[in-house]
Write a protein that holds these residues in place. Structure first.
Motif, PDB file in Angstrom:
ATOM      1  N   ILE A 131       0.879  -1.171   0.000  1.00  0.00           N
ATOM      2  CA  ILE A 131       0.000   0.000   0.000  1.00  0.00           C
ATOM      3  C   ILE A 131       0.912   1.214   0.000  1.00  0.00           C
ATOM      4  O   ILE A 131       1.685   1.418   0.948  1.00  0.00           O
ATOM      5  CB  ILE A 131      -0.917   0.029   1.234  1.00  0.00           C
ATOM      6  CG1 ILE A 131      -1.814  -1.214   1.276  1.00  0.00           C
ATOM      7  CG2 ILE A 131      -1.776   1.297   1.241  1.00  0.00           C
ATOM      8  CD1 ILE A 131      -2.584  -1.372   2.573  1.00  0.00           C
ATOM      9  N   SER A 132       0.851   2.008  -1.050  1.00  0.00           N
ATOM     10  CA  SER A 132       1.682   3.201  -1.157  1.00  0.00           C
ATOM     11  C   SER A 132       0.772   4.421  -1.104  1.00  0.00           C
ATOM     12  O   SER A 132      -0.078   4.614  -1.980  1.00  0.00           O
ATOM     13  CB  SER A 132       2.478   3.183  -2.473  1.00  0.00           C
ATOM     14  OG  SER A 132       3.390   4.255  -2.520  1.00  0.00           O
ATOM     15  N   CYS A 133       0.938   5.223  -0.058  1.00  0.00           N
ATOM     16  CA  CYS A 133       0.024   6.335   0.231  1.00  0.00           C
ATOM     17  C   CYS A 133       0.630   7.662  -0.202  1.00  0.00           C
ATOM     18  O   CYS A 133       1.766   7.978   0.158  1.00  0.00           O
ATOM     19  CB  CYS A 133      -0.275   6.350   1.729  1.00  0.00           C
ATOM     20  SG  CYS A 133      -1.283   7.736   2.265  1.00  0.00           S
ATOM     21  N   LEU A 134      -0.133   8.437  -0.939  1.00  0.00           N
ATOM     22  CA  LEU A 134       0.296   9.774  -1.366  1.00  0.00           C
ATOM     23  C   LEU A 134      -0.012  10.760  -0.236  1.00  0.00           C
ATOM     24  O   LEU A 134      -0.997  11.479  -0.264  1.00  0.00           O
ATOM     25  CB  LEU A 134      -0.426  10.194  -2.643  1.00  0.00           C
ATOM     26  CG  LEU A 134       0.081  11.480  -3.299  1.00  0.00           C
ATOM     27  CD1 LEU A 134       1.427  11.254  -3.956  1.00  0.00           C
ATOM     28  CD2 LEU A 134      -0.919  11.986  -4.332  1.00  0.00           C
ATOM     29  N   GLY A 135       0.830  10.759   0.780  1.00  0.00           N
ATOM     30  CA  GLY A 135       0.617  11.628   1.931  1.00  0.00           C
ATOM     31  C   GLY A 135       1.596  11.287   3.029  1.00  0.00           C
ATOM     32  O   GLY A 135       2.436  10.396   2.892  1.00  0.00           O
ATOM     33  N   ALA A 136       1.453  11.994   4.188  1.00  0.00           N
ATOM     34  CA  ALA A 136       2.425  11.843   5.259  1.00  0.00           C
ATOM     35  C   ALA A 136       2.018  10.830   6.309  1.00  0.00           C
ATOM     36  O   ALA A 136       2.863  10.302   7.018  1.00  0.00           O
ATOM     37  CB  ALA A 136       2.659  13.191   5.928  1.00  0.00           C
ATOM     38  N   GLY A 137       0.724  10.562   6.457  1.00  0.00           N
ATOM     39  CA  GLY A 137       0.271   9.769   7.588  1.00  0.00           C
ATOM     40  C   GLY A 137      -0.294   8.414   7.221  1.00  0.00           C
ATOM     41  O   GLY A 137      -0.641   8.141   6.068  1.00  0.00           O
ATOM     42  N   PHE A 138      -0.399   7.572   8.249  1.00  0.00           N
ATOM     43  CA  PHE A 138      -0.990   6.245   8.107  1.00  0.00           C
ATOM     44  C   PHE A 138      -2.428   6.209   8.605  1.00  0.00           C
ATOM     45  O   PHE A 138      -3.017   5.133   8.691  1.00  0.00           O
ATOM     46  CB  PHE A 138      -0.185   5.222   8.924  1.00  0.00           C
ATOM     47  CG  PHE A 138       1.235   5.050   8.464  1.00  0.00           C
ATOM     48  CD1 PHE A 138       1.538   4.219   7.391  1.00  0.00           C
ATOM     49  CD2 PHE A 138       2.270   5.688   9.115  1.00  0.00           C
ATOM     50  CE1 PHE A 138       2.855   4.031   6.971  1.00  0.00           C
ATOM     51  CE2 PHE A 138       3.589   5.519   8.706  1.00  0.00           C
ATOM     52  CZ  PHE A 138       3.876   4.690   7.639  1.00  0.00           C
ATOM     53  N   ASP A 139      -2.997   7.369   8.975  1.00  0.00           N
ATOM     54  CA  ASP A 139      -4.279   7.370   9.672  1.00  0.00           C
ATOM     55  C   ASP A 139      -5.447   6.882   8.804  1.00  0.00           C
ATOM     56  O   ASP A 139      -6.499   6.522   9.332  1.00  0.00           O
ATOM     57  CB  ASP A 139      -4.594   8.748  10.257  1.00  0.00           C
ATOM     58  CG  ASP A 139      -4.261   9.899   9.333  1.00  0.00           C
ATOM     59  OD1 ASP A 139      -3.104   9.969   8.876  1.00  0.00           O
ATOM     60  OD2 ASP A 139      -5.145  10.730   9.073  1.00  0.00           O
TER      61      ASP A 139
END
Length: 246
Positions: free
Chosen positions: A11-19
């Motif tokens: 899972i690669s998220c375009l952002g800073a957090g894991f929330d």
């Protein structure tokens, strides 16, 4: 969704957090989780410093004062100096460390709190958030969002920050009890706030909108052409690395 994807590997998220991600469920499945926090740290730190300066010196109100002709009638109220001030940082990750380095250039005293003391960090560590708030003139939030930090900043922490204190939030809106913040500003329990994020975006609490002691931004911490390009590339790089694609 994780359960519905038996072949999921990353899972690669375009952002800073894991929330927005169930990290525990992903790790239980052996799924790698990546964010782009390294790519956006510098720009978010710049915004945090901008909010500190703008709020301490009341730049937004000063701009309005000039435009509306107030300068011809009276002098603008005095602001507060940054040099020698104390800044407490909540969360010393990539963004928090970048803010601390920038603050040092302004001769601001820096301390921090985090889940644990960061090895090698040159700044003073406070184990208790309330103690850090009492020490700070500026309390800067750059911790993760999610259940663990939900409304971490409430009436008790704002009271500890005190009447000279300024709250800066470049983390997640969920970290702050916005109604408690609005009340604290309304009664003068704290001096002001600089906010880039809100509990119910794009709808800040009405009392925050009405207060001249609050500087409001539309969640633009990473919103530069250069950083958004870096974030997109970092997201792709994490996918390629995890999938071992040439």
């Amino acid at each position: 969704m994780i359960q519905a994807l038996p072949g999921l590997r990353v899972i690669s998220c375009l952002g800073a957090g894991f929330d927005g991600i169930d990290v525990s469920a992903a790790r239980a499945r052996g799924v790698e989780v990546a964010t782009t926090s390294c790519a956006l740290a510098a720009d978010v730190a710049d915004v945090a410093m901008g909010l500190i300066i703008a709020t301490a010196r009341a730049f937004v109100g000063a701009d309005r004062f000039v435009r509306e002709g107030g300068w011809a009638r009276e002098r603008y109220p005095l602001g507060r100096s940054l040099g020698g001030a104390s800044m407490g940082i909540v969360g010393l990750g990539n963004i928090g460390s970048a803010i601390a380095r920038r603050a040092s250039a302004f001769d601001i005293q820096v301390a921090y709190t985090a889940r644990r003391q960061v090895e090698g960090a040159p700044w003073t560590y406070f184990a208790e958030l309330a103690e850090l708030a009492r020490w700070s003139r500026f309390l800067v939030l750059c911790c993760p969002g999610g259940r663990e930090t939900y409304r971490l900043i409430g009436e008790n922490i704002l009271s500890a920050l005190g009447t000279d204190g300024i709250l800066i939030n470049v983390a997640r809106g969920s970290v702050v009890d916005e109604a408690a913040l609005a009340q604290a500003i309304a009664v003068g329990a704290i001096a002001g706030a600089g906010l880039d994020v809100f509990e119910d975006e794009p709808k800040p609490h009405p009392a925050l909108l009405a207060s001249p002691r609050v500087t409001l931004l539309p969640h633009i911490g990473s919103a530069t052409v250069e950083t958004r390009q870096k974030m997109a590339q970092a997201m792709v790089d994490a996918l390629v690395s995890a999938l071992e694609v040439d």
